[in-house]
Design a protein around this motif. Structure first.
Motif, PDB file in Angstrom:
ATOM      1  N   LEU A  68       0.808  -1.225   0.000  1.00 21.98           N
ATOM      2  CA  LEU A  68       0.000   0.000   0.000  1.00 21.98           C
ATOM      3  C   LEU A  68       0.838   1.270   0.000  1.00 21.98           C
ATOM      4  CD1 LEU A  68      -3.025  -0.754   2.367  1.00 21.98           C
ATOM      5  CD2 LEU A  68      -3.083  -0.280  -0.082  1.00 21.98           C
ATOM      6  N   GLY A  69       2.011   1.207   0.608  1.00 28.01           N
ATOM      7  CA  GLY A  69       2.855   2.393   0.695  1.00 28.01           C
ATOM      8  C   GLY A  69       3.298   2.927  -0.647  1.00 28.01           C
ATOM      9  N   THR A  70       3.448   2.041  -1.624  1.00 29.69           N
ATOM     10  CA  THR A  70       3.913   2.458  -2.951  1.00 29.69           C
ATOM     11  C   THR A  70       2.808   2.399  -4.014  1.00 29.69           C
ATOM     12  OG1 THR A  70       4.658   0.191  -3.395  1.00 29.69           O
ATOM     13  CG2 THR A  70       6.281   1.735  -2.490  1.00 29.69           C
ATOM     14  N   PHE A  71       1.630   1.898  -3.631  1.00 32.45           N
ATOM     15  CA  PHE A  71       0.533   1.786  -4.601  1.00 32.45           C
ATOM     16  C   PHE A  71      -0.113   3.154  -4.804  1.00 32.45           C
ATOM     17  CE2 PHE A  71      -3.708   0.403  -6.104  1.00 32.45           C
ATOM     18  CZ  PHE A  71      -3.296  -0.460  -7.117  1.00 32.45           C
ATOM     19  N   PRO A  72      -0.349   3.559  -6.069  1.00 29.01           N
ATOM     20  CA  PRO A  72      -0.900   4.899  -6.325  1.00 29.01           C
ATOM     21  C   PRO A  72      -2.314   5.055  -5.753  1.00 29.01           C
ATOM     22  CG  PRO A  72      -0.011   3.906  -8.335  1.00 29.01           C
ATOM     23  CD  PRO A  72      -0.075   2.823  -7.312  1.00 29.01           C
ATOM     24  N   GLU A  73      -2.687   6.288  -5.454  1.00 26.30           N
ATOM     25  CA  GLU A  73      -4.052   6.564  -5.003  1.00 26.30           C
ATOM     26  C   GLU A  73      -5.026   6.315  -6.153  1.00 26.30           C
ATOM     27  OE1 GLU A  73      -5.016  10.682  -4.403  1.00 26.30           O
ATOM     28  OE2 GLU A  73      -3.437  11.348  -5.770  1.00 26.30           O
ATOM     29  N   LEU A  74      -6.292   6.012  -5.802  1.00 29.51           N
ATOM     30  CA  LEU A  74      -7.311   5.806  -6.829  1.00 29.51           C
ATOM     31  C   LEU A  74      -7.841   7.156  -7.298  1.00 29.51           C
ATOM     32  CD1 LEU A  74      -9.404   2.774  -5.472  1.00 29.51           C
ATOM     33  CD2 LEU A  74      -7.366   2.768  -6.932  1.00 29.51           C
ATOM     34  N   VAL A  75      -7.961   7.312  -8.613  1.00 24.77           N
ATOM     35  CA  VAL A  75      -8.428   8.563  -9.217  1.00 24.77           C
ATOM     36  C   VAL A  75      -9.786   8.321  -9.875  1.00 24.77           C
ATOM     37  CG1 VAL A  75      -7.941  10.313 -10.978  1.00 24.77           C
ATOM     38  CG2 VAL A  75      -6.078   9.387  -9.586  1.00 24.77           C
ATOM     39  N   ARG A  76     -10.693   9.270  -9.727  1.00 23.83           N
ATOM     40  CA  ARG A  76     -12.085   9.130 -10.190  1.00 23.83           C
ATOM     41  C   ARG A  76     -12.261   9.607 -11.626  1.00 23.83           C
ATOM     42  NH1 ARG A  76     -16.988  12.086 -10.102  1.00 23.83           N
ATOM     43  NH2 ARG A  76     -18.808  10.912  -9.345  1.00 23.83           N
ATOM     44  N   HIS A  77     -12.988   8.806 -12.436  1.00 22.01           N
ATOM     45  CA  HIS A  77     -13.332   9.169 -13.821  1.00 22.01           C
ATOM     46  C   HIS A  77     -14.846   8.994 -13.966  1.00 22.01           C
ATOM     47  CE1 HIS A  77      -9.003   8.591 -14.982  1.00 22.01           C
ATOM     48  NE2 HIS A  77      -9.082   7.724 -13.983  1.00 22.01           N
ATOM     49  N   GLU A  78     -15.559  10.059 -14.297  1.00 20.97           N
ATOM     50  CA  GLU A  78     -17.027   9.991 -14.381  1.00 20.97           C
ATOM     51  C   GLU A  78     -17.489   9.899 -15.837  1.00 20.97           C
ATOM     52  OE1 GLU A  78     -20.589  13.069 -13.462  1.00 20.97           O
ATOM     53  OE2 GLU A  78     -19.427  12.475 -11.670  1.00 20.97           O
ATOM     54  N   PHE A  79     -18.540   9.068 -16.079  1.00 21.27           N
ATOM     55  CA  PHE A  79     -19.073   8.875 -17.428  1.00 21.27           C
ATOM     56  C   PHE A  79     -20.598   8.877 -17.396  1.00 21.27           C
ATOM     57  CE2 PHE A  79     -15.098   6.438 -17.087  1.00 21.27           C
ATOM     58  CZ  PHE A  79     -14.348   7.009 -18.101  1.00 21.27           C
ATOM     59  N   THR A  80     -21.194   9.458 -18.441  1.00 19.77           N
ATOM     60  CA  THR A  80     -22.637   9.345 -18.660  1.00 19.77           C
ATOM     61  C   THR A  80     -22.841   8.419 -19.849  1.00 19.77           C
ATOM     62  OG1 THR A  80     -23.068  11.547 -17.781  1.00 19.77           O
ATOM     63  CG2 THR A  80     -24.759  10.576 -19.179  1.00 19.77           C
ATOM     64  N   ILE A  81     -23.458   7.276 -19.602  1.00 19.35           N
ATOM     65  CA  ILE A  81     -23.597   6.220 -20.619  1.00 19.35           C
ATOM     66  C   ILE A  81     -25.009   6.246 -21.197  1.00 19.35           C
ATOM     67  CG2 ILE A  81     -23.400   3.740 -21.054  1.00 19.35           C
ATOM     68  CD1 ILE A  81     -20.773   5.122 -20.164  1.00 19.35           C
ATOM     69  N   THR A  82     -25.122   6.086 -22.522  1.00 15.63           N
ATOM     70  CA  THR A  82     -26.437   6.122 -23.166  1.00 15.63           C
ATOM     71  C   THR A  82     -26.779   4.839 -23.917  1.00 15.63           C
ATOM     72  OG1 THR A  82     -25.467   7.160 -25.136  1.00 15.63           O
ATOM     73  CG2 THR A  82     -26.346   8.632 -23.426  1.00 15.63           C
ATOM     74  N   GLU A  83     -25.802   3.939 -24.097  1.00 10.14           N
ATOM     75  CA  GLU A  83     -26.043   2.698 -24.835  1.00 10.14           C
ATOM     76  C   GLU A  83     -25.171   1.591 -24.255  1.00 10.14           C
ATOM     77  OE1 GLU A  83     -24.861   3.304 -28.880  1.00 10.14           O
ATOM     78  OE2 GLU A  83     -22.907   4.117 -28.318  1.00 10.14           O
ATOM     79  N   LYS A  84     -25.294   0.383 -24.794  1.00  5.48           N
ATOM     80  CA  LYS A  84     -24.500  -0.740 -24.287  1.00  5.48           C
ATOM     81  C   LYS A  84     -23.016  -0.425 -24.439  1.00  5.48           C
ATOM     82  CE  LYS A  84     -25.988  -4.977 -24.790  1.00  5.48           C
ATOM     83  NZ  LYS A  84     -26.277  -6.346 -25.283  1.00  5.48           N
ATOM     84  N   THR A  85     -22.294  -0.383 -23.320  1.00  6.28           N
ATOM     85  CA  THR A  85     -20.934   0.161 -23.286  1.00  6.28           C
ATOM     86  C   THR A  85     -20.059  -0.626 -22.319  1.00  6.28           C
ATOM     87  OG1 THR A  85     -21.748   2.401 -23.761  1.00  6.28           O
ATOM     88  CG2 THR A  85     -19.575   2.240 -22.723  1.00  6.28           C
ATOM     89  N   ASP A  86     -18.763  -0.738 -22.633  1.00  2.00           N
ATOM     90  CA  ASP A  86     -17.769  -1.262 -21.701  1.00  2.00           C
ATOM     91  C   ASP A  86     -17.044  -0.094 -21.042  1.00  2.00           C
ATOM     92  OD1 ASP A  86     -18.288  -3.899 -22.440  1.00  2.00           O
ATOM     93  OD2 ASP A  86     -16.664  -3.966 -23.918  1.00  2.00           O
ATOM     94  N   VAL A  87     -16.908  -0.157 -19.730  1.00  2.00           N
ATOM     95  CA  VAL A  87     -16.023   0.766 -19.006  1.00  2.00           C
ATOM     96  C   VAL A  87     -14.759  -0.032 -18.701  1.00  2.00           C
ATOM     97  CG1 VAL A  87     -15.682   2.160 -16.944  1.00  2.00           C
ATOM     98  CG2 VAL A  87     -17.941   2.065 -18.025  1.00  2.00           C
ATOM     99  N   VAL A  88     -13.636   0.384 -19.304  1.00  2.00           N
ATOM    100  CA  VAL A  88     -12.416  -0.417 -19.303  1.00  2.00           C
ATOM    101  C   VAL A  88     -11.378   0.144 -18.337  1.00  2.00           C
ATOM    102  CG1 VAL A  88     -10.575  -1.392 -20.736  1.00  2.00           C
ATOM    103  CG2 VAL A  88     -12.828  -0.955 -21.736  1.00  2.00           C
ATOM    104  N   PHE A  89     -10.872  -0.739 -17.465  1.00  2.00           N
ATOM    105  CA  PHE A  89      -9.741  -0.416 -16.599  1.00  2.00           C
ATOM    106  C   PHE A  89      -8.505  -0.986 -17.288  1.00  2.00           C
ATOM    107  CE2 PHE A  89     -13.564  -0.611 -14.155  1.00  2.00           C
ATOM    108  CZ  PHE A  89     -13.442   0.315 -13.132  1.00  2.00           C
ATOM    109  N   SER A  90      -7.673  -0.113 -17.841  1.00  2.00           N
ATOM    110  CA  SER A  90      -6.621  -0.540 -18.760  1.00  2.00           C
ATOM    111  C   SER A  90      -5.726  -1.626 -18.164  1.00  2.00           C
ATOM    112  CB  SER A  90      -5.756   0.661 -19.155  1.00  2.00           C
ATOM    113  OG  SER A  90      -4.819   0.284 -20.145  1.00  2.00           O
ATOM    114  N   GLY A  91      -5.719  -2.781 -18.831  1.00  2.00           N
ATOM    115  CA  GLY A  91      -4.857  -3.882 -18.422  1.00  2.00           C
ATOM    116  C   GLY A  91      -5.419  -4.732 -17.305  1.00  2.00           C
TER     117      GLY A  91
END
Length: 368
Positions: free
Chosen positions: A316-339
């Protein structure tokens, strides 16, 4: 102290950084100095086990290599990770390879659910490639684990290259080297009969694999994409970013103001919309945890490293903080966490995805 050079590729030998060029274990260095045969680990594995390992080079070195490809008359085989397409795209590739044809290879097809039709995935890859400015002459799915897929890939390469050399390019962690090793085995018929004499052009920047007509397949080092999750995981946790078994999707019925934690590696908030099923596509061993959106940040602070692992308490000491990304979805969609994977939404919703600082989060047309 005098620099020691690998007699296989000429790189400076070093014993501290396993993933960087020139690495060799201290014990192998001492033995090499005794015998006069000093190889870096990459060349040693190629020489004794016919195994090509991925190496990482700087952006400038990679650009220089791409210009070399552009100056050649060749077929360019661009390997991307089906599991992380956006994270495995090489920016500006068409510009660098000039007029050379590009064959797009979607690797790791074996980890997608068996219910998914290959033709749909191929079409999806072609559409995403066009959005990125790629105009491949063809798209094919592959898996280093499946013999028939490698034979199909070699048949496709042979058909498209028309006597030309072949350059295989890709970012790190797409499984390119595993694919190359499978190709070598397919070409020779036996992984144990090749010696380094079969690789006369083994150099620091690429490896030459001779073909019957005098042309070559060139395996090139991978460029590093820092926004991939793999760069923030320790060795034993890398498995979560590189699934090796067929993914078994998990569907969660969520009400607005509920949260899914992706172990301690990420977070998905359902902020507003109608109650619906959200389907998660991640490594089967990654623990997902559902809780209320209210108090979710405090929940993470309390349980990261214990209930929510990985990362562990020690990491945890070296793991980056979590950053928020907001999306408004209107159709069938994937929200991808890279890798790492993705969550599929079936209908309109307002959501937020949290990922370690530096890791990309994007939306795309649903692959499944």
């Amino acid at each position: 102290m005098e620099e020691l050079l690998c007699i296989g590729c000429g790189v400076v030998i070093q014993t501290e950084h396993k993933k960087e060029l020139g690495y060799t274990p201290q014990s192998a260095l001492e033995k090499g100095l005794e015998t006069g045969e000093l190889y870096c680990q990459r060349c040693f594995r190629l020489r004794h086990y016919n195994e090509i390992t991925d190496v990482q080079i700087t952006d400038d070195e990679f650009l220089k290599l791409l210009h070399e490809v552009g100056d050649s008359k060749a077929l360019v085989v661009n390997v991307v990770d089906i599991f992380d397409f956006n994270g495995s795209i090489i920016p500006g590739l068409p510009r660098f390879v000039s007029r050379n044809d590009i064959l797009l290879v979607g690797n790791k097809k074996d980890i997608l659910p068996k219910s998914v039709k290959a033709s749909k995935v191929t079409q999806w890859l072609a559409e995403r490639a066009h959005e990125e400015g790629l105009r491949p002459v063809d798209v094919i799915l592959a898996s280093a684990q499946q013999k028939d897929a490698i034979k199909d890939l070699m048949d496709k390469i042979e058909k498209l290259r028309q006597g030309r050399d072949v350059y295989v390019v890709g970012v790190t962690n797409v499984g390119k080297s595993t694919l190359i090793n499978a190709i070598i085995q397919e070409i020779t018929g036996d992984k144990d009969i090749i010696t380094t004499s079969r690789f006369p052009g083994t150099t620091l920047d690429k490896i030459e694999i001779p073909l019957a007509d005098g042309a070559h397949i060139y395996d090139t080092p991978g460029i590093i994409h820092r926004h991939q999750m793999a760069h923030y995981l320790s060795g034993k946790n890398l498995k979560f970013a590189s699934p090796r078994k067929e993914i078994k999707p998990k569907t969660y019925q969520l009400n607005p103001e509920q949260t899914l934690f992706l172990a301690g590696l990420g977070r998905f908030d359902f902020i507003a919309g109608d109650k619906q099923g959200f389907t998660a596509f991640f490594d089967n061993e990654l623990k997902l945890h559902r809780t209320k959106l209210e108090g979710a940040t405090e929940f993470y602070q309390k349980h990261a490293g214990s209930l929510l692992v990985p990362p562990t308490k020690a990491e945890l000491g070296t793991f980056p903080e979590l950053v928020r990304h907001e999306f408004t979805i209107t159709e069938k969609t994937d929200v991808v966490f890279s890798g790492l994977g993705w969550i599929r939404l079936n209908s309109a919703a307002k959501v937020a995805a949290w990922a370690p600082k530096g890791v990309g989060v994007v939306t795309r047309k649903a692959i499944i």
